[in-house]
Design an enzyme around this catalytic site. Structure first.
Site, mmCIF file in Angstrom:
data_model
loop_
_atom_site.group_PDB
_atom_site.id
_atom_site.type_symbol
_atom_site.label_atom_id
_atom_site.label_comp_id
_atom_site.label_asym_id
_atom_site.label_seq_id
_atom_site.Cartn_x
_atom_site.Cartn_y
_atom_site.Cartn_z
ATOM 1 C CD GLU A 182 -2.940 -1.394 2.108
ATOM 2 O OE1 GLU A 182 -3.046 -0.474 2.943
ATOM 3 O OE2 GLU A 182 -3.610 -2.433 2.135
ATOM 4 C CG HIS A 384 -14.504 -8.553 7.408
ATOM 5 N ND1 HIS A 384 -14.122 -7.752 8.451
ATOM 6 C CD2 HIS A 384 -13.497 -8.482 6.502
ATOM 7 C CE1 HIS A 384 -12.941 -7.204 8.186
ATOM 8 N NE2 HIS A 384 -12.535 -7.635 7.005
ATOM 9 C CG HIS A 385 -13.476 -14.964 7.709
ATOM 10 N ND1 HIS A 385 -13.435 -16.142 6.999
ATOM 11 C CD2 HIS A 385 -14.725 -14.889 8.238
ATOM 12 C CE1 HIS A 385 -14.618 -16.755 7.093
ATOM 13 N NE2 HIS A 385 -15.413 -16.012 7.837
ATOM 14 C CD GLU A 386 -8.196 -7.784 9.517
ATOM 15 O OE1 GLU A 386 -8.536 -7.127 8.536
ATOM 16 O OE2 GLU A 386 -7.071 -8.346 9.618
ATOM 17 C CG HIS A 464 -9.262 -6.114 1.734
ATOM 18 N ND1 HIS A 464 -9.450 -4.751 1.732
ATOM 19 C CD2 HIS A 464 -10.151 -6.628 0.855
ATOM 20 C CE1 HIS A 464 -10.434 -4.463 0.887
ATOM 21 N NE2 HIS A 464 -10.879 -5.583 0.350
ATOM 22 C CD GLU A 465 -5.407 -5.588 4.828
ATOM 23 O OE1 GLU A 465 -5.998 -6.586 5.240
ATOM 24 O OE2 GLU A 465 -5.981 -4.540 4.509
ATOM 25 C CD GLU A 483 -6.837 -3.146 0.759
ATOM 26 O OE1 GLU A 483 -7.371 -2.114 1.158
ATOM 27 O OE2 GLU A 483 -6.205 -3.908 1.532
ATOM 28 C CD GLU A 489 -8.038 0.565 3.317
ATOM 29 O OE1 GLU A 489 -8.994 -0.074 3.772
ATOM 30 O OE2 GLU A 489 -6.878 0.121 3.298
#
Ligand code: NOJ
Ligand code: CA
Length: 683
Positions: A182, A384-386, A464-465, A483, A489
């Site tokens: 990022e 969502h699995h963070e 993501h990430e 992502e 964001e």
């Protein structure tokens, strides 16, 4: 359909041609050209037994002699004393259908050159290098047979070089820094690139555009590149937790090292080289996955008004989620993302996901009732699995997590790995704990374990990430998005995306495949009311320009209520395409993309610019001849400007057009334009 498949095993004897490279004499050992003759590769061997390769296009050098080889942590490097054994070529031509995507049909037409090499010294290790030559580029990989003197390859790094034949301009972002993928893109001379993530996009001074990347990153670490000297970039593999960056056993191959080569920047985008260098679908029928839009309990958390954690400002409450489901149902948006619905977010979750439980909702989120409510309204929740980077902790929950998702009607799960570089938590079966990089070998396998575990439950993944995209959505078509660059964001935060960012993404990150950028924040304001560096029309254009089969309408229902005119474009937008064409574009400056709805007749256009106002002329010859279309135009108002409160100035108008017309697109500074072309009899 296989058009034809010729497997011609041609043994090429050592060709006697000699090429001079400085003082060193090189003997050409093999050569081949792409099917249309545009791209040519040659391999050479010097007096020390070093093997190099060159690439040319249209008869002009793209890569000067570039080295091949490996450093090992526990054995002599593989680079010198390499002998030529044999080479063979084979032609391949088929076309295949994507279950979803930017194009329905993809032609895969290449000539393959396989070069067999073996060390002439005592170790006598065998190494093949296979090139696949396309008219728009080349991919090559190393292939090692199982052999006694290389039972285990402990790879310290690759010696693979990309020695560009001349200087040029490069668009790149730094590799191996704490915020992994990022970072903003830099535009520098090629000869000033540092250590860069791929894709790196290059315009050679007196030559073509080139995008340097990799395909099919499986059980290997991601390749960054570091400039060694002059115009030469060298592979720099992502580290692992151990001494070796990559460990391979038995017979193995590297991912494909890829160069897309095109006369102009749009040609890079139009290439299918990366998808073609991946294996066909291994999951079988994935028609259970339907591309679609989503809204979500998200922007209010990103802006800091709500929290993922429990408490008075908790976002994922039953009441809030019901409102989002109602909004989605009213506007025919098929999915609603909910973040912060599960136990584990309280406290410091970033970089610490060991409390995350992906089958246990918080007490104020009534998962069963919401699943039933959504189903009754024809909407699905997106889970969502963070992981907070606790990847092994996540793996321990796969079955429970994906069963929970499937039982609650979720077709897509967004995953996350929020932690700094090299802080992924890995715990092996024997309890040994280590820290991994987001793009290392272990994570390349972790992500495939995720998509395979999810596929069993008919769940698709939006990571993501993530690890970089390398076309693996061909093989695992439930890996639908990721992502992997700065998304929307950042506009909520202290360090916003500048107006050129998306025009950079199109010619770099987007070459990797779908990005979950989360466009469409029509309120154009981040934390503390900070305005975005974008016009409202540009937010709409991003839906066409930045492809993803799952695409978010990222603003809140309350904010959309203030912008219903513009929101209509988002409502009308399909998310699966028959065909895509890039009509114009230059990295970091501007682009115009048109796409035809899959299974439909309507076309959609998105054009974006950077901080400069631009006028782009576009012929409409992509439309069917002889038909009159209704163009629903969402353009920057005449006074629109991202620097003033006129960033909201948008003109919405209709016009009748045919394929013989040309449109003049006037883009404001930081602006864009979106158009829906409605075919006769369609709506
Ligand atoms: C970063 C992701 O990009 C964002 O979409 C998500 O909401 C947060 N992490 C929390 O998981
Ligand atoms: Ca992120």
């Amino acid at each position: 359909m296989i058009r034809h498949l010729i497997a011609a095993a041609v043994m090429l004897a050592a060709v006697p041609a000699l090429a001079q490279d400085g003082a060193r004499v090189k003997q050409q050992i093999a050569t081949a050209s792409s099917p249309g003759g545009l791209v040519k590769v040659a391999l050479f061997r010097d007096g020390d037994g070093r093997v190099t390769y060159t690439v040319e296009r249209r008869g002009k050098p793209v890569l000067a002699p570039s080295r091949l080889g490996f450093l090992l942590t526990d054995a002599r490097k593989i680079e010198r004393d390499i002998g030529f054994v044999a080479a063979e070529t084979r032609d391949f031509d088929e076309s295949w259908e994507q279950p979803w995507g930017e194009w329905r049909r993809i032609r895969n037409h290449y000539r393959e050159l396989k070069v067999h090499l073996r060390e002439t010294s005592a170790l006598a290790r065998a190494m093949d290098v296979t090139f696949r030559l396309y008219d728009d580029g080349v991919g090559f990989r190393y292939e090692f047979p199982d052999q006694p003197n290389l039972k285990t390859a402990n790879i310290a790094d690759e010696l693979t070089e990309f020695a560009f034949a001349q200087d040029g301009t490069a668009w790149w972002k730094p590799a191996f820094l704490s915020n992994h993928e990022e970072y903003l893109y830099s535009k520098t001379p090629l000869s000033a690139v540092g250590t860069a993530d791929t894709p790196v996009t290059i315009k050679l001074a007196d030559g073509p555009y080139v995008a340097l990347h990799e395909a099919a990153l499986v059980d290997y670490s991601g390749m960054a590149v570091a400039r060694s000297e002059g115009n030469t970039l060298r592979a720099a593999l992502t580290p692992g937790a151990g001494r070796a960056k990559v460990v391979k056993q038995g017979a193995w191959t590297t991912p494909w090292r890829t160069l897309i080569i095109a006369d102009d920047a749009p040609g890079l985008y139009m290439s299918h080289l990366m998808l073609n260098l991946n294996e066909p679908n291994k999951l079988g029928d994935v028609s259970w996955f339907k591309p679609g839009k989503f809204v979500g309990v998200w922007w209010n958390m990103i802006k800091g008004d709500w929290t993922w954690a429990r408490g008075p400002r908790h976002g994922a409450t039953t009441a809030n989620v019901k409102r989002y489901i109602d909004f989605a149902a009213t506007h025919r948006i098929p999915n609603v993302l909910v973040e912060g619905w599960n136990v584990g977010w309280d406290g410091d979750w970033a970089g610490n996901g060991s409390s995350m439980n992906f089958a246990q909702p918080t007490e104020d989120f009534d998962a069963d009732a919401l699943a039933a409510y959504a189903k009754a309204k024809g909407v699905r929740l997106i889970g969502h699995h963070e992981t907070g980077g606790a990847a092994s902790h996540y793996e321990g929950q796969f079955d429970a997590a994906f069963k929970f998702a499937a039982d609650h009607g979720e077709m897509v799960v967004k995953t996350g790995y929020v932690t700094e570089a090299a802080q992924i938590e890995r715990v092996d079966a024997d309890g040994a704990a280590s820290r991994e990089w987001h793009e290392g070998q272990w994570m390349s396998n972790h992500h495939l374990r995720v998509v395979q575990a999810a596929a069993k439950y008919h769940v698709a993944i939006d990571s993501h990430e993530p690890i970089k995209g390398t076309g693996l959505q061909r093989t695992y078509p439930n890996w639908v998005a990721r992502e992997g660059s700065r998304g929307m964001e950042y506009n909520a935060w202290y360090d916003q995306n500048p107006p050129e960012h998306e025009a950079n993404l199109v010619f770099t990150r987007m070459l990797e495949g779908p990005m979950d950028f989360t466009p469409g924040v029509l309120s154009l304001t981040g934390q503390r009311g900070t305005p975005f560096q974008s016009t409202e029309a540009k937010q709409l254009a991003l839906y066409v320009v930045l492809y993803s089969p799952v695409v978010m309408a990222a603003d809140t229902p309350e904010n959309y209520a203030q912008h219903m005119g513009a929101f209509q474009f988002i409502k009308d937008l399909p998310t699966d395409w028959e065909e895509t064409r890039m009509l114009n574009g230059a990295p970091g400056d501007y682009t115009t993309i048109v796409r035809k709805e899959r299974g439909g007749e309507n076309w959609y256009l998105g054009a974006i610019t950077d901080e400069e106002a631009r006028t782009l002329e576009v012929p409409l010859d992509f439309l069917d001849a002889g038909k009159t279309y209704l163009a629903q135009i969402y353009r920057d108002g005449d006074d629109a400007d991202y620097r003033t409160d006129k960033r909201h100035s948008i003109a919405i108008e209709t016009r009748r057009v045919t394929s013989a017309d040309r449109l003049t697109l006037k883009l404001a500074p930081g602006g864009g334009q979106a158009i829906r072309f409605v075919a006769p009899g369609k709506r």
